[in-house]
Design an enzyme around this catalytic site. Structure first.
Site, PDB file in Angstrom:
ATOM      1  N   THR A   1      15.588  38.970  42.494  1.00  0.00           N
ATOM      2  CA  THR A   1      16.297  40.231  42.332  1.00  0.00           C
ATOM      3  C   THR A   1      16.679  40.865  43.664  1.00  0.00           C
ATOM      4  O   THR A   1      15.979  40.691  44.659  1.00  0.00           O
ATOM      5  CB  THR A   1      15.452  41.224  41.509  1.00  0.00           C
ATOM      6  OG1 THR A   1      16.062  42.506  41.538  1.00  0.00           O
ATOM      7  CG2 THR A   1      14.035  41.339  42.032  1.00  0.00           C
ATOM      8  N   ASP A   2      17.771  41.597  43.634  1.00  0.00           N
ATOM      9  CA  ASP A   2      18.154  42.426  44.780  1.00  0.00           C
ATOM     10  C   ASP A   2      17.144  43.538  44.914  1.00  0.00           C
ATOM     11  O   ASP A   2      16.393  43.799  43.990  1.00  0.00           O
ATOM     12  CB  ASP A   2      19.477  43.152  44.481  1.00  0.00           C
ATOM     13  CG  ASP A   2      20.654  42.236  44.548  1.00  0.00           C
ATOM     14  OD1 ASP A   2      20.486  41.115  44.980  1.00  0.00           O
ATOM     15  OD2 ASP A   2      21.751  42.697  44.159  1.00  0.00           O
ATOM     16  N   LYS A   3      17.188  44.211  45.995  1.00  0.00           N
ATOM     17  CA  LYS A   3      16.299  45.365  46.150  1.00  0.00           C
ATOM     18  C   LYS A   3      17.027  46.656  45.803  1.00  0.00           C
ATOM     19  O   LYS A   3      16.638  47.373  44.881  1.00  0.00           O
ATOM     20  CB  LYS A   3      15.783  45.431  47.587  1.00  0.00           C
ATOM     21  CG  LYS A   3      15.026  46.698  47.893  1.00  0.00           C
ATOM     22  CD  LYS A   3      14.503  46.694  49.311  1.00  0.00           C
ATOM     23  CE  LYS A   3      15.600  46.869  50.361  1.00  0.00           C
ATOM     24  NZ  LYS A   3      16.259  48.180  50.311  1.00  0.00           N
TER      25      LYS A   3
ATOM     26  N   THR B   1      20.023  37.874  40.419  1.00  0.00           N
ATOM     27  CA  THR B   1      20.919  39.027  40.316  1.00  0.00           C
ATOM     28  C   THR B   1      21.927  39.006  41.465  1.00  0.00           C
ATOM     29  O   THR B   1      21.686  38.368  42.489  1.00  0.00           O
ATOM     30  CB  THR B   1      20.156  40.358  40.395  1.00  0.00           C
ATOM     31  OG1 THR B   1      19.614  40.476  41.702  1.00  0.00           O
ATOM     32  CG2 THR B   1      19.064  40.434  39.364  1.00  0.00           C
TER      33      THR B   1
END
Ligand code: ATP
Length: 893
Positions: A325-327, A628
């Site tokens: 996932t992105d942050k 993502t």
């Protein structure tokens, strides 16, 4: 008119009565009313009657229809009627569910409707792309889907992927030039066409055609592709159902021959029994119920803000074993506030929360500044001008347009005493290099009205510290100490702040084109800005949830390793000690990377192409990877991942197009919810199958055994038809609506390619078929021995069959836990509704005189009724006991 490409921007602007401030809202409204929305005409679906007729176009139904015809020829009108009723009920259910599924797909399409950035009344606004009108001034940036046909007025490194129109897969460079009238579409470089994708750069253009008048509208391709509601698994099951039917027909044929020639049954009677057998064994309702299960799953996901773009991904989501996932915005809130400004001579704290520009700037003694020092003001000017966002105030409420981080910078600049309008007027922008996650900075060129030029840059500190040669002191500039500034950035990041550097370079007034090389020399560092973006609380729970479900969570961010690590710790990631950076990934070959990915959960300063390599490295461990992404360059990684997930709010159209799933709220918790829902859908599909096959099997074996043993049938063909009519469409369907089972997120992920009809399921089919057989023959023989009439004995067997199916339904609802719980008994409204319908139908067939006449049934006494219920309970106990033993045995393994 279609010769816009031959006209200059000014000519187009004049003829469409547009200005540099865009259209006025009134004119836009008026044009919208005149020309209609910017939407392609809907592809007309099949008419309702045809859709209904198509329900009968199915090999299983043909078999039933032929049986109906033959029974009619044989004069068995009742059987004919019941078979036709079975066919009709199935067709109606199929028709209704298809309508529902289409509606579900339609509402998903509406949820994914794109927006457009326009300038109207001189203000940048985001509006639904359907509201665009001719003459609208539209802004384009990398990743956008061009929302209408446009004549370009500005193009900065703009390239557009026009494959959808021209078939050319390489992006074409755009400019504002006119071309000759006969230039083909692919060579009209001054135009941007609806439905194509911006691959890189920025631009702005005037809308010259909308809706059906656009080039894509003329070939009307986009809406033509109506997706079918199916997944590989459901297709596989539909295929399986067909094979099973063929097998049943073969068995039926053999029985017909054996029964007639060896066992000497009268042909008509035998034929009726065989028809009963075929109807009993053919899972005619299965494909429809599976499709309904999917449609319900898609809707349940949409309610949880996860929009499924490609249906097969529902299955994949349930099997996900690692989520990358992105942050920013996914694990954090993407609500940014500047809290610290680190300058060579001073370290300031900035107060206030949200985007409202209220809050003092404190000096090192924690005292509010009375006036803004020149160096701070100059840094604030860079923050304001090298910025594409906008802050608006309406009745005391501040709202933002564009990137939240840029909006936070605007808010800070206003707190430092600057004014948005005045600053833009004093220093208009002449050129810009847009932000790109590859080079991680943005630069803009401005000129004041006294003939001075300035290049302003903001971006990742490592990048800018390396580019800068000097730093801005209180009154003069000094040579940069790169080690010192890198350490400062590191310290700020370690507190979980996002760190951004600001830099400036004075240039002569005649310098009015901005190139990358201009940044190579003479840049002067102004400040490091610390920006807070707090973690999402729900993401903390969701990460914990994923970990307990055996799903690894990895953060892949473009941000600083220090910031990533601090946020990773707050959010509860597992391996937070080691961070792998983009540069390190680059130095590794694929084998080395595959080795590292196992015990690293944080990846920082990555660019999109690293994401692709990470997906492949994880897949090499046979993991099912969800990834993502939001930018245009994330598309390859999203496509390559087993489940590509795009951000609905901040994601580009290109990323959404490449993704399987779009998060309407950009929230990590939604990914966890989607995985849970994916597991639920898979479980429900399995439950539908696990209920249907053994019940059909039980009915069929009862008939086959009676036939081969030359016994009287414990249930007549007509009664079997009745049971199928009543139960397959009620009890079977109830399972499609099953809610998520408790403990769904405490199980490890299933293997993606594990067969659905597993050994356990096959064993269950055999066991339950035998139990059904025993139950029906048991009660039938008992009634015979007691001296009951054969009609009463059959009525008892018929009711026993239905009761067993009901109890078996309650058993199937809980495949992973005990069915002996209040929760299990309480059921769901759908289950009880269906059970209620079946009970009423059984009471009717047992006690209503006219039904008794038709089906040859007799009233059942209360004691017998209780006895039958007891048989149902026994079946339930036996299968439950078997499950408990099996679950315990497997948990020991
Ligand atoms: P994530 O990948 O988790 O969304 P991110 O937003 O930090 O994190 P990118 O958008 O790739 O990832 O940004 C990488 C870095 O580029 C940021 O840490 C920041 O330093 C810099 N940056 C981001 N947005 C801008 C911008 N609009 N202008 C200048 N620099 C930016």
């Amino acid at each position: 008119m279609t010769d816009w490409h031959t006209k200059s921007g000014e000519e187009v602007q004049d003829s469409l009565q547009s200005t540099a401030e865009g259209l006025s809202s009134e004119l836009a409204q008026q044009r919208l009313a005149e020309n209609g929305p910017n939407r392609l005409p809907e592809v007309k679906g099949k008419p309702a009657w045809l859709r209904f007729l198509l329900q009968f176009h199915n090999i299983l139904i043909y078999v039933l229809l032929i049986s109906a015809l033959i029974t009619a020829l044989l004069g068995h009108w009742l059987d004919t009627t019941v078979i036709l009723a079975v066919v009709l009920v199935n067709a109606i259910i199929g028709y209704v569910q298809e309508g529902k599924a289409e509606q579900a797909m339609q509402s998903l399409r509406n949820m994914l409707a794109p927006n457009a950035s326009v300038i109207r009344d001189g203000k940048r606004q985001t509006i639904p792309a359907t509201d665009l009108v001719i003459g609208d001034l539209v802004l384009l940036e990398a990743g956008d889907k061009v929302p209408a046909d446009m004549r370009l007025l500005k193009a900065h490194n703009l390239s557009i992927q026009e494959a959808i129109l021209t078939g050319e897969s390489v992006a074409v460079n755009k400019n504002t030039d006119r071309v000759s009238i006969d230039a083909p579409l692919g060579e009209r470089s001054g135009m941007a066409f609806s439905g194509t994708f911006v691959g890189a750069g920025q631009g702005r253009g005037l809308v010259v055609a909308t809706g059906a008048a656009t080039e894509i509208g003329k070939i009307n391709r986009m809406l033509g592709e109506v997706e079918q509601l199916t997944t590989p698994l459901v297709e596989q099951m539909a295929g399986f159902a067909k094979w099973l039917s063929a097998l049943i027909l073969v068995v039926a044929g053999i029985l017909l021959i054996v029964g007639y020639s060896l066992l000497n049954y009268p042909f008509t009677e035998l034929f009726m029994i065989i028809v009963g057998l075929s109807v009993a064994a053919i899972p005619e309702g299965l494909p429809a119920v599976l499709t309904i299960t999917l449609a319900i799953g898609v809707q349940a996901m949409a309610r949880r803000h996860a929009i499924v773009r490609r249906l097969p991904s529902i299955e994949t989501l349930g099997a996900v074993s690692v989520i990358c996932t992105d942050k920013t915005g996914t694990l954090t809130r993407n609500e940014m506030t500047v809290t610290q400004v680190q300058m060579p001579a001073q370290d300031y704290q900035v107060e206030g929360s949200g985007y409202a520009p209220t809050g003092a700037i404190l000096d090192e003694q924690q005292k509010p500044l009375q006036s803004t020092p020149a160096a701070l003001e100059s840094a604030a000017l860079t923050a304001l001008l090298c910025n594409d966002a906008a802050l608006h105030e309406q009745q005391g409420q501040w709202s933002i347009q564009g990137d939240p981080m840029e909006a936070a910078l605007l808010s800070f600049a206003l707190k430092a005493g600057l004014n948005q309008q005045d600053s833009h007027k004093d220093w208009p922008r002449t050129d810009a290099i847009p932000f790109d996650s590859e080079h991680k900075f943005m630069a803009s060129l401005h000129h004041d009205h006294q003939g001075n030029g300035r290049i302003l840059v903001k971006g990742a500190p490592e990048k800018l510290i390396n580019l800068c040669t000097r730093v801005q002191g209180a009154d003069s500039t000094n040579e940069i100490d790169r080690g010192y500034w890198a350490q400062q950035a590191q310290d700020m990041a370690a507190q979980g702040q996002r760190v951004l550097a600001l830099a400036v370079k004075e240039v002569p007034g005649e310098h009015n084109l901005l190139k990358m090389q201009d940044l190579d020399e003479g840049l002067c560092l102004q400040a490091l800005i610390g920006i807070m973006d707090p973690p999402r609380e729900e993401a903390v729970h969701a990460v914990a949830n994923c970990l307990s479900a055996g799903i690894k969570v990895k953060m892949i961010t473009g941000d600083h390793p220090g910031t990533a690590q601090a946020i990773g710790k707050k959010i509860g990631l597992q391996n937070t000690e080691k961070v792998l950076t983009g540069a390190e990934i680059e130095s590794m070959d694929d084998a080395a990377l595959a080795l590292s990915v196992n015990d690293v959960d944080i990846y920082a300063r990555t660019s999109p192409q690293h994401k692709l390599r990470l997906v492949m490295a994880l897949q090499s461990h046979h993991l099912t990877v969800a990834m993502t992404g939001d930018g245009v360059n994330d598309a390859p990684a999203l496509k390559r991942a087993d489940a590509g997930i795009a951000m609905g709010l901040k994601g580009s159209e290109a990323a959404k197009e490449a993704a399987d799933l779009v998060l309407a709220d950009d929230n990590f918790a939604t990914i966890a919810a989607a995985v849970e829902q994916g597991r639920t859908v898979y479980d429900n599909i399995k439950k539908v199958i696990s209920w249907t096959l053994p019940t059909n099997g039980g009915e069929a074996t009862t008939i086959i055994v009676a036939l081969l043993l030359g016994m009287s049938l414990p249930i007549t063909a007509l009664q079997i038809l009745w049971v199928n009519l009543i139960t397959a469409t009620t009890l079977g369907l109830a399972l499609a609506f099953e809610p998520t089972e408790a403990g769904t997120m405490q199980r490890p992920p299933r293997h993606r390619h594990a067969p659905i009809v597993s050994g356990v399921l096959a064993w269950q089919v055999v066991l339950v078929s035998l139990l059904f057989l025993a139950g029906m023959f048991g009660i039938f023989s008992y009634a015979n021995a007691r001296g009951d009439s054969i009609e009463l004995a059959r009525t008892l067997a018929l009711n026993t069959l239905v009761i067993m199916e009901m109890f078996y339904l309650f058993f199937i609802r809980h495949s992973y836990s005990t069915s002996f719980s209040w929760q299990a008994i309480k059921g769901t409204p759908v289950v009880w509704l269906m059970v209620g319908i079946v009970i009423v139908a059984q009471l009717a067939i047992t006690y209503l005189p006219f039904m008794q006449q038709i089906f040859d049934t007799r009233p059942v006494s209360l004691t017998d009724g209780l006895f039958i219920t007891g048989i149902g309970i026994c079946l339930f106990m036996v299968v439950e006991l078997e499950k408990q033993i099996r679950l315990r045995l497997t948990s020991f393994n």
